[in-house]
Structures are given as C-alpha cells and as structure tokens.
Design a protein around this motif. Structure first.
Motif: not given
Length: 478
Positions: A411-420
């Motif tokens: 989230l910090a590196l992309t700015g959006k929630a991404v499922p692991i």
C-alpha cells in the motif's frame, strides 16, 4: 479513639496519600479520626500513634471514576484536600460504590469543583507557557517560567515531554522546577523569574505573527480576559501588543469596511516552490534527523525507528511498522518477526548486513492490554502520512530491488490496496517510474500467526520467495 496524625510531603504527594489511605482503611480509622497535614517530609501517623503493621495496608479496590478523581484533586492548593479525599475513599470502601454519581452530595460537589480547578490550571499551563532559547555549555536549551495556581508541575510536565521530546528544556516555577534532557525527566528546587534569559529572536517573530493575525472586527475584551487572564500576560511576549492593538481596533475595523474590494494579486509560485525545494533534506542523515524529531501520528511510541543498512544496497526490504522490541531498541526487525526474517534471508543467501531494512510506518502503533503492548495495524491514512519519508528514504538509498513485505508495505509503495496472493513475486511499483524493480511477498509476522501444521510449508515458500528476490537482485546489479 485517639486522633491519627498523617503528615504528607509538600505539593502533590499522591504516593503518600495512597499509602496513608490504604493504612487507615486497613486499621478501620474513620475520616473524623484522621488529622491530615503537609510538612517537609512525609510521615504516616504521628510517632505516638505508630504501631507495627499500620504503615501498609492491602490495595484498595476503588471504582475507576474514584481512581481517576484522586490524582486530579491531590494537586489542589486547598489544605483540606487530603481529608476530603479520604472521606470519599472511606465511604466508597464502606459500600457506596456509586457515590460519585450523586452530584447533589456536598462532598462530591466540592471535589468536583476542585477537580475542575486543577484541570483548568493544567490547561492554562499547557496553553500559556512560553519557552525562551538560551545557551547551556554551548548547547541549545529552552527555559520557561510559570506561576500555577495549584501544585501541578509534576502532572503537567509529561505533556511538554511529549510535545517537545527532541528539545532540551527547563520549566521554572515558584515551587519547583522540571528539566528534560532528551532522555530523562527530573524535578528540582524552585526557580526565579530572573533566572529566565532575555527575549530571543523567536519572540520577535511571534509578536509579528500575532499582530498580523489580530482581527480588530472580532475584538472582545471580556472573552479575552476570561480565556487569557492578565496574571499570565507578563510571561507571554505577544501580550505587550494587546493594549495597542485594542486601542486601534475601532479604527482598524472602519478601515476594513471602507476599503474597496480588490481582486487578489496573482503571485508567481516559482520562488515559493524553489524555497520549499531548498528546505528538503539533502542526505539520508538529514532525513533521519527529521524523522527522529517528529512526533508519532498515533501517540504512544517511544521513538521513531529509522531504516538500517548501507546506501547503495542492492536490495531494500520494506515492512509494515516497528513492533514492541523495535520500538524499545530503536532498530528495525529485531523482534520475533525480524529474527525469522534474518533466518530466512540467511537460508536464501542474502546478507542482511549488505541489505537495507526499513518500514512504511516509522512509529509503533499499539493497544495496551495489561503490561503487554499489542500491535495495531496502521490505517491507510497513517500509511499515507509516512509515505513522503519512505519515498525520500528510497531515493537516498538507491536500491536496485525493493522487496515489499506484506500488504501495508505494498500500500505504501503503490498507493493502493493490492492482495498479496495476487501480487506475490516480481512486481512493478509504477508510482516510482521505474527507479527500481519490485518484489512482493508476505510479512514474516504472518508466518508466526499460522497454525503449527501450516508453518513449515509457508516458511519454505517464504524462503523460496527470498531466493528469487536474491537472484533478481544479483541480475540487476550486473
């Protein structure tokens, strides 16, 4: 029954009162059988009445409301405060558990007024205390003078520790002094107003700011005196301007009304932008100094936990936030999850000392449960708050590959929630415009939370992820 004499220490002797109240209740001494006084040294019962076993007493089980009230009344200047509090404790211990809910009770009413007076005094100290800069053995220090109505210095000092943790300061009062050296808070003898240094350059700037924000159309002398009593004025640099500003208020209001409306002037923002850019940190050390001085977004953390590792490291690992041990030691990944990560890195052929390790959030967020501090997941807003620091940190380190450990790091590196589960493996952090390659895997704390039957397989998959990351990093380093 012979009268029991209890002499407590000067000021707000909370520990002495608690010990005396426990002993008196254990001995069955009613409020009218105790005589409270304040002296130079705390003394439980007069010597003629002292007997073995009367200096202790079992802990009292009091309702939360009573336990919260006592430390707010003990600093009051009323000499009867201890006797009134003991009367409350005696009645509650005797069965009146909900006594504080009876607002019409004379004792409850009086203690409530005392509590409000102390709370008001604390608020005034927090709001009206002003520090002045001075030199102390060549080092910067700040000193302030304040004259409280009640014995609140020890109760108020922790507020200034939290607010100005990175500074060295002293607060002087007629009854005592508080000193913070950046690590320890200690209390000392009374000070004098003449010990305060002369006004500094910051005070002149503060006066200019106060004058520029003063609105003559909203001048209300009654409200001003109620919120900022005159007794505090001589310790506040801006107050010397108030008489002049008030005298000119009427003329200022007329001028505001008569002034013709005008279109705001267009300003070229290039100089302001250039000045802002010039204020940015120019090195990782400078950035870390800013982070270390910054207060946690959610109060409670002991310190900011900075990244660790060499500039130019091939691989940088980004986790979620410091844990309990990281917060205490001031180093990233030294707790149980960090030890698991170190073991997995070693098995994957990654030299931890040659890698850079940091977190998306720099302060430990937790919930206290008894003596334990339980990790609390940071919110998206909290991650966003710290993102600028992480971006600049990675700019200075300049890794070839950034490994995101867990969903918060992603989230910090992309700015959006991404499922692991969907992103696991090589990953492109588009927000960084290809400044480095990316890789996503689970956070090692996830492995610690798994059932024992699933841990071995999940750990093997994690080590395999790190082996792939090591190979990719080696390839990128050429």
């Amino acid at each position: 029954m012979a009268l029991r004499a209890i002499t407590l220490g000067p000021g707000a002797d909370l520990a002495g009162f608690r010990a005396a109240a426990r002993a008196l209740v254990a001995a069955g001494v009613p409020p009218e059988g105790a005589a409270w006084s304040v002296g130079g040294a705390a003394q439980l019962f007069g010597e003629a009445q002292r007997s073995g076993g009367e200096g202790g007493g079992s802990p009292l089980r009091l309702p939360r409301a009573v336990a919260d009230l006592v430390p707010m009344v003990v600093p009051h200047r009323d000499p009867e405060r201890y006797g009134l509090l003991y009367a409350l404790v005696w009645r509650v211990a005797a069965g009146e558990r909900h006594l504080l809910e009876v607002a019409s009770d004379p004792l409850v009413h009086r203690l409530g007024l005392m509590r409000k007076a102390v709370a008001r005094d604390l608020h005034k100290m927090h709001a009206f205390l002003r520090f002045r800069r001075c030199e102390d053995a060549g080092a910067e220090r700040f000193t302030a003078w304040f004259e409280p109505d009640h014995h609140i210095l020890e109760a108020a000092a922790p507020f200034f520790v939290e607010r100005f943790r990175a500074l060295r300061w002293s607060i002087l009062t007629p009854e005592g002094s508080a000193h913070w050296d950046g690590a320890d808070l200690r209390f000392g003898p009374p000070g004098r107003r003449t010990d305060l240094p002369e006004g500094d350059g910051f005070e002149a700037g503060w006066r200019d700011y106060y004058a520029s924000t003063f609105n003559p159309a909203r001048t209300n002398l009654r409200a001003m005196r109620a919120e900022m009593p005159k007794k505090y004025w001589r310790n506040m640099p801006e107050t010397e301007l108030i008489p002049t500003l008030v005298r000119s208020a009427e003329a200022g209001t007329r001028a505001m009304i008569e002034r013709s409306p005008s279109v705001p002037a267009k300003r070229n923002p290039e100089r302001a932008v250039a000045a802002m850019a010039d204020q940015e940190p120019r090195s990782l050390d400078a950035l870390n100094a800013i982070i270390a001085r910054s207060e946690p977004l959610v109060p409670g953390a002991t310190q900011a936990v900075l990244g660790e590792g060499p500039i130019g490291a091939t691989i940088a690992f980004v986790g979620e936030q410091p844990g309990d041990q990281e917060d205490r030691q001031g180093r990233p990944f030294v707790g149980p999850a960090g030890q698991l990560l170190s073991r997995a890195m070693q098995e994957a052929g990654i030299d931890r000392s040659a890698s850079y390790l940091t977190n998306a959030v720099k302060h430990f967020k937790f919930e206290e449960r008894g003596k334990r501090r339980i990790h609390q997941k940071p919110t998206a807003g909290e991650v966003s708050h710290y993102r600028w620091w992480l971006d600049r940190e990675l700019d200075f380190v300049g890794p070839r590959l950034v490994v995101a450990l867990g969903a918060t790091a992603v989230l910090a590196l992309t700015g959006k929630a991404v499922p692991i589960t969907r992103a696991r493996g090589p990953f492109r952090f588009e927000r960084f415009h290809n400044r480095f390659e990316g890789f996503v895997t689970v956070h090692p704390s996830y492995l610690l939370r798994l059932p024992d039957a699933a841990k071995a397989e999940a750990y093997a998959a994690f080590v395999d992820d790190l082996r792939r990351a090591e190979a990719l990093g080696r390839e990128l380093a050429g």
